[in-house]
Design an enzyme around this catalytic site. Structure first.
Site, PDB file in Angstrom:
ATOM      1  N   ARG A   1      58.396  44.201  47.275  1.00  0.00           N
ATOM      2  CA  ARG A   1      57.177  43.694  46.625  1.00  0.00           C
ATOM      3  C   ARG A   1      56.745  42.344  47.172  1.00  0.00           C
ATOM      4  O   ARG A   1      55.565  41.988  47.149  1.00  0.00           O
ATOM      5  CB  ARG A   1      57.400  43.636  45.099  1.00  0.00           C
ATOM      6  CG  ARG A   1      56.291  42.962  44.354  1.00  0.00           C
ATOM      7  CD  ARG A   1      56.221  43.300  42.852  1.00  0.00           C
ATOM      8  NE  ARG A   1      57.467  43.516  42.168  1.00  0.00           N
ATOM      9  CZ  ARG A   1      58.279  42.548  41.698  1.00  0.00           C
ATOM     10  NH1 ARG A   1      57.983  41.288  41.893  1.00  0.00           N
ATOM     11  NH2 ARG A   1      59.372  42.861  41.051  1.00  0.00           N
TER      12      ARG A   1
ATOM     13  N   TYR B   1      29.191  42.032  41.994  1.00  0.00           N
ATOM     14  CA  TYR B   1      29.747  43.388  41.855  1.00  0.00           C
ATOM     15  C   TYR B   1      30.049  43.606  40.370  1.00  0.00           C
ATOM     16  O   TYR B   1      30.728  42.785  39.740  1.00  0.00           O
ATOM     17  CB  TYR B   1      31.015  43.435  42.702  1.00  0.00           C
ATOM     18  CG  TYR B   1      31.801  44.713  42.672  1.00  0.00           C
ATOM     19  CD1 TYR B   1      31.255  45.903  43.130  1.00  0.00           C
ATOM     20  CD2 TYR B   1      33.120  44.721  42.221  1.00  0.00           C
ATOM     21  CE1 TYR B   1      32.003  47.074  43.119  1.00  0.00           C
ATOM     22  CE2 TYR B   1      33.880  45.878  42.219  1.00  0.00           C
ATOM     23  CZ  TYR B   1      33.311  47.052  42.658  1.00  0.00           C
ATOM     24  OH  TYR B   1      34.051  48.203  42.646  1.00  0.00           O
TER      25      TYR B   1
ATOM     26  N   ASP C   1      33.008  36.808  47.396  1.00  0.00           N
ATOM     27  CA  ASP C   1      33.320  38.200  47.719  1.00  0.00           C
ATOM     28  C   ASP C   1      32.609  38.483  49.043  1.00  0.00           C
ATOM     29  O   ASP C   1      31.381  38.560  49.095  1.00  0.00           O
ATOM     30  CB  ASP C   1      32.817  39.114  46.598  1.00  0.00           C
ATOM     31  CG  ASP C   1      33.145  40.598  46.848  1.00  0.00           C
ATOM     32  OD1 ASP C   1      33.271  40.983  48.028  1.00  0.00           O
ATOM     33  OD2 ASP C   1      33.258  41.350  45.872  1.00  0.00           O
TER      34      ASP C   1
ATOM     35  N   LYS D   1      36.623  49.038  52.060  1.00  0.00           N
ATOM     36  CA  LYS D   1      35.335  49.261  52.705  1.00  0.00           C
ATOM     37  C   LYS D   1      35.482  49.238  54.236  1.00  0.00           C
ATOM     38  O   LYS D   1      35.991  50.173  54.803  1.00  0.00           O
ATOM     39  CB  LYS D   1      34.318  48.235  52.188  1.00  0.00           C
ATOM     40  CG  LYS D   1      34.271  48.153  50.646  1.00  0.00           C
ATOM     41  CD  LYS D   1      33.692  49.401  50.000  1.00  0.00           C
ATOM     42  CE  LYS D   1      33.947  49.528  48.507  1.00  0.00           C
ATOM     43  NZ  LYS D   1      33.517  48.428  47.676  1.00  0.00           N
TER      44      LYS D   1
END
Ligand SMILES: *Cc1c(COP(=O)(O)O)cnc(C)c1O
Length: 398
Positions: free
Chosen positions: A60, A113, A185, A210
């Site tokens: 992790r 967003y 962003d 994306k």
């Protein structure tokens, strides 16, 4: 990577984060499936518990697979650090929580967003952070909204539905003058088209889902930050238990290598489609900051070095049946969330329902297009046939 110093981001993304000679000369970094990572001795075990340990301590907390991807993204952005998380949404949530605490005030662009807004209203509010939404075009006027408790200003340019640009250098200057952190962003701009840190941003979030991934098959996000915020961001990501799977990290890294050429095609087709739509009688407005007719074109030209394939247009009002005839018959444009893959998409949007600081008063339907990698002529022909169906259905309804 020092060898790449002075080279363009387009060149660096091909090479950054890869170390073939640490891995038998294999071009791509290996995929390490790991939870337990063994330490060879008590001395190394004890060293591995220290924050400055450079090796690997637990799956992790990072593996060679995650680190090579993160190194590549940090290099492209010229950031002190970048950390991969499980989605773009996770990058937004972790970045905001890394800088905010109870009692703080946050400024968020009204064009954000939509899930970002939900996170602020539902999650941050519960933990005592107050959010004020501001007009994306506020520029240096943001000063008037900054309070003694304003800890952060969140930006996004352009808005990914309505495509207002933001004067990020002016906002950053005003925010920094009052001690506030600036986040952005940068999913639309990517490191290739918007040099966020050079424009005054402190923390960048990007949906790797994306363009970096680019093939509609991975969910991932990344947070890049300046040295001042790097440790707090990494800490918050780890405290959330947020990490990405090795196969997804591999795919994201593989996508990254070709992002430069893919984006050139997305950009060219997006601009061409936007220009073509501007001349259609059925269209009321085209929202693409790369068009000279866009009200914020000058800011885009000043601050960005390119566009991606995502933009919107607004139809003149038509009956629902005409809208359905247009959309349902399209062969190349899929209707679904997300963008940045190799394929073209189209999606209806309703900006009026998503904002509070500004209003949206265009009566026709907004449609958002992602220009994929198909041949431009075919993309145009598909829309042209769609307008023929729309006009026929409008006439039939009249
Ligand atoms: C898609 C998107 C996100 C969220 O990314 P996910 O990987 O889907 O969670 C964040 N910001 C913008 C602008 C996006 O388009």
């Amino acid at each position: 990577m020092d060898d790449l110093k002075g080279m363009s981001a387009r060149t660096r993304l091909v090479h950054a984060g890869r170390h073939p000679h640490d891995n038998h000369g294999v071009v791509n970094p290996p995929v390490y499936h790991a939870s337990t990572i063994l330490q060879p001795s008590l001395a190394v075990w004890e060293a591995s518990r220290k924050p400055d340990f450079k090796g690997y301590r637990y799956g992790r907390a990072g593996t060679p697979t995650s680190r090579s991807f993160e190194e590549a993204v940090a290099d492209m952005y010229g950031a002190a650090d970048a950390v991969a998380v499980s989605s773009g949404m996770a990058s937004i949530a972790c970045a905001l929580m890394a800088v905010l605490k109870a009692g703080d005030h946050l400024l968020v662009t009204d064009s954000a967003y939509f899930p970002t807004r939900k996170f602020c209203d539902q999650m941050l509010a519960r933990y005592g952070v107050e959010t004020t939404y501001y007009d994306p075009r506020i520029g240096a006027g943001i000063s008037e909204l900054i309070r003694p408790k304003t800890r952060a200003v969140y930006t996004e340019a352009p808005g990914s539905l309505t495509f207002e640009m933001q004067d990020i250098p002016a906002i950053a200057e005003a925010a920094h003058a009052r001690g506030a952190v600036v986040l952005t962003d940068n999913t639309w701009g990517t490191a290739l088209h918007f040099d966020a840190f050079a424009k005054g941003v402190d923390i960048v979030v990007e949906a790797v889902t994306k363009y970096i991934c680019g093939h509609s098959d991975v969910m991932m996000g990344v947070i890049a930050s300046t040295a001042e915020h790097a440790a707090a961001v990494r800490d918050m990501v780890r405290l959330h238990g947020n990490c990405s799977g090795p196969d997804d990290l591999y795919l994201a890294q593989r996508g990254l290598r070709t992002m430069g050429v893919r984006l050139k095609q997305n950009e060219a087709s997006g601009l061409a489609l936007a220009g073509w739509l501007e001349n259609r009688p059925e269209v009321a407005a085209v929202l693409h900051p790369g068009l000279p007719s866009h009200p914020d074109h000058a800011i885009w030209k000043r601050d960005f070095t390119g566009a991606c394939g995502l933009f919107s247009f607004v139809l003149k009002p038509v009956p629902k049946a005409a809208l359905a005839a247009f959309l349902d018959g399209l062969k190349l444009y899929g209707m679904g969330a997300s963008w940045g893959g190799f394929e073209s998409l189209i999606l209806p949007g309703d900006p009026a329902a998503l904002r509070t600081a500004t209003s949206w008063d265009m009566p026709g339907q907004l449609l958002r297009i992602h220009a994929g990698l198909e041949d431009l002529d075919d993309l145009v022909a598909d829309l042209e046939a769609g307008f023929a169906r729309l006009n026929a259905a409008s006439a039939a309804a009249a």
